[in-house]
Design an enzyme around this catalytic site. Structure first.
Site, mmCIF file in Angstrom:
data_model
loop_
_atom_site.group_PDB
_atom_site.id
_atom_site.type_symbol
_atom_site.label_atom_id
_atom_site.label_comp_id
_atom_site.label_asym_id
_atom_site.label_seq_id
_atom_site.Cartn_x
_atom_site.Cartn_y
_atom_site.Cartn_z
ATOM 1 N N HIS A 131 0.870 -1.188 0.000
ATOM 2 C CA HIS A 131 0.000 0.000 0.000
ATOM 3 C C HIS A 131 0.899 1.229 0.000
ATOM 4 C CE1 HIS A 131 -3.784 2.095 1.892
ATOM 5 N NE2 HIS A 131 -3.106 2.931 1.099
ATOM 6 N N GLU A 184 -11.292 3.563 5.894
ATOM 7 C CA GLU A 184 -10.247 4.474 6.392
ATOM 8 C C GLU A 184 -10.969 5.570 7.185
ATOM 9 O OE1 GLU A 184 -8.140 6.581 3.288
ATOM 10 O OE2 GLU A 184 -6.503 7.195 4.631
ATOM 11 N N HIS A 211 -9.508 1.067 -1.400
ATOM 12 C CA HIS A 211 -9.426 1.679 -0.076
ATOM 13 C C HIS A 211 -10.816 1.555 0.551
ATOM 14 C CE1 HIS A 211 -5.672 3.299 -1.455
ATOM 15 N NE2 HIS A 211 -5.506 4.087 -0.423
HETATM 16 N N1 ADE Z 1 -4.515 8.837 -2.013
HETATM 17 C C1 ADE Z 1 -3.268 8.871 -1.503
HETATM 18 N N2 ADE Z 1 -3.280 8.484 -0.237
HETATM 19 C C2 ADE Z 1 -4.559 8.165 0.078
HETATM 20 C C3 ADE Z 1 -5.210 7.685 1.238
HETATM 21 N N3 ADE Z 1 -4.555 7.448 2.379
HETATM 22 N N4 ADE Z 1 -6.543 7.502 1.197
HETATM 23 C C4 ADE Z 1 -7.214 7.748 0.075
HETATM 24 N N5 ADE Z 1 -6.662 8.204 -1.036
HETATM 25 C C5 ADE Z 1 -5.325 8.395 -1.051
HETATM 26 ZN ZN ZN Z 2 -3.685 4.787 0.431
#
Ligand code: ADE
Ligand code: ZN
Length: 337
Positions: A16, A199, A196
């Site tokens: 990642h 988060e 993703h």
């Molecule tokens: N683009 C770059 N880093 C990211 C992240 N942590 N979450 C979502 N998009 C991203």
């Molecule tokens: Zn990311």
């Protein structure tokens, strides 16, 4: 062996990592000068000072501004080479690297300029250092699906250079369901899929990514633990989570590293890995992420070993090569006992 040295030396994979997120301020100034581009900051220190983020969007605004300096094939080559040199120095044997073509094509840079520069750097580093790599093309989820579809079409002639497609950028309000058609098309074209999820967004988005986008991995996944049934399914199906501790801290997904869910994830039996996400912005590459989370959660050498083994298990490496890399991690552990 002290745990710091154990972390530094252990063979590992990184899964990642956004290549645009490795753009260090020193290199920004160098490339901006070469391209006669303006940077609104006066010094490297002033840029680093600006890296105090309140949330994901706050970071993304600055990240896209930085990426806007990249113009020529040579810029993408130099950016990628700098990351790979760093990765090799941290005993990364294999890295699966995200790139965001829309960030560049959206301002008139050709898709070929981006991918040719990155790809050449991957090939050269493979020859020079023996590092193994894969490229994952991310769609920006805050833009509509038709733009992602156009990007997929542009990528098809480069099918052999890209292992998977992913989904990144602003998560809240941009669920995976928005990208169901483009992910179906990508899978039909032979790409693996990742996204993703969880988060900043809810566990529901992780479920959507699994069910609608048929992803093989979840990037981040912090909020999975909010849904017990989902967690059980991730465990049963061995769906990896690519966790990024320093990113979570800097983007305020957690207030303190000591509160990070990594230990709970490991105890539940989730296949978790440690990664750096956007190391130039979050204060550390992969080894610094291992070190910081080890300190915060009192992880042991056995935990580090498990995380390094997981990093290869969770990779998209072909089975024979994966087995060889796993054997190197086992050997390293034996040698250090
Ligand atoms: N683009 C770059 N880093 C990211 C992240 N942590 N979450 C979502 N998009 C991203
Ligand atoms: Zn990311």
């Amino acid at each position: 062996m002290v745990i710091e040295d154990f972390i530094k030396g252990i063979p590992k994979a990184e899964l990642h990592l956004h290549i645009e997120g490795t753009f260090e301020p020193e290199l920004m100034f160098k490339i901006a000068k070469r391209n006669n581009a303006r940077i609104k900051y006066k010094s490297v220190e002033e840029i680093r000072e600006a890296y105090r983020f309140s949330n994901l969007q706050d970071f993304l605004d600055i990240y896209y501004e930085g990426a806007g300096i990249l113009t020529e094939e040579e810029d993408f080559y130099e950016l990628t080479t700098a990351y790979l040199e760093k990765a090799v120095s941290q005993n990364v044997l294999h890295s699966e690297i995200f790139f965001d073509p829309q960030t560049h094509t959206g301002r008139g840079i050709k898709f070929s300029t981006v991918i040719d520069g990155i790809h050449k750097a991957l090939e050269d580093a493979g020859e020079r250092f023996g590092i193994s790599t894969g490229l994952i093309m991310c769609f920006l989820r805050d833009i509509d699906e038709s733009a992602a579809m156009k990007t997929l079409e542009e990528a098809l002639p480069y099918r052999d250079r890209i292992i998977a497609v992913g989904l990144d950028s602003a998560e809240t309000g941009n669920p995976p369901s928005k990208f169901q058609d483009v992910f179906t098309r990508a899978r039909e074209a032979g790409f693996l899929t990742v996204a993703h999820g969880g988060e900043e967004g809810p566990a529901k988005y992780v479920r959507e990514a699994l069910e609608l986008l048929k992803v093989s991995r979840i990037d981040h996944g912090n909020h999975c633990l909010d849904d017990d049934k989902l967690t059980e399914e991730l465990i049963r199906r061995k769906i990896p989570l690519t966790v990024c501790p320093l990113s979570n801290l800097r983007l305020k997904v957690i207030d303190r590293l000591e509160e990070h869910p990594l230990r709970r994830m490991m105890e539940r039996g989730l296949l978790v890995t440690i990664n750096s996400d956007d190391p130039a912005y979050f204060g550390g590459y992969v080894n610094e992420n291992y070190s910081a989370i080890t300190k915060a959660l009192n992880l042991t050498a056995d935990d580090i070993y498990k995380l390094a083994m997981n990093s290869f298990e969770a990779s998209f490496l072909e089975e024979g090569i994966k087995d060889k890399m796993l054997a190197r991690v086992r050997e390293y552990k034996k040698m250090s006992e």
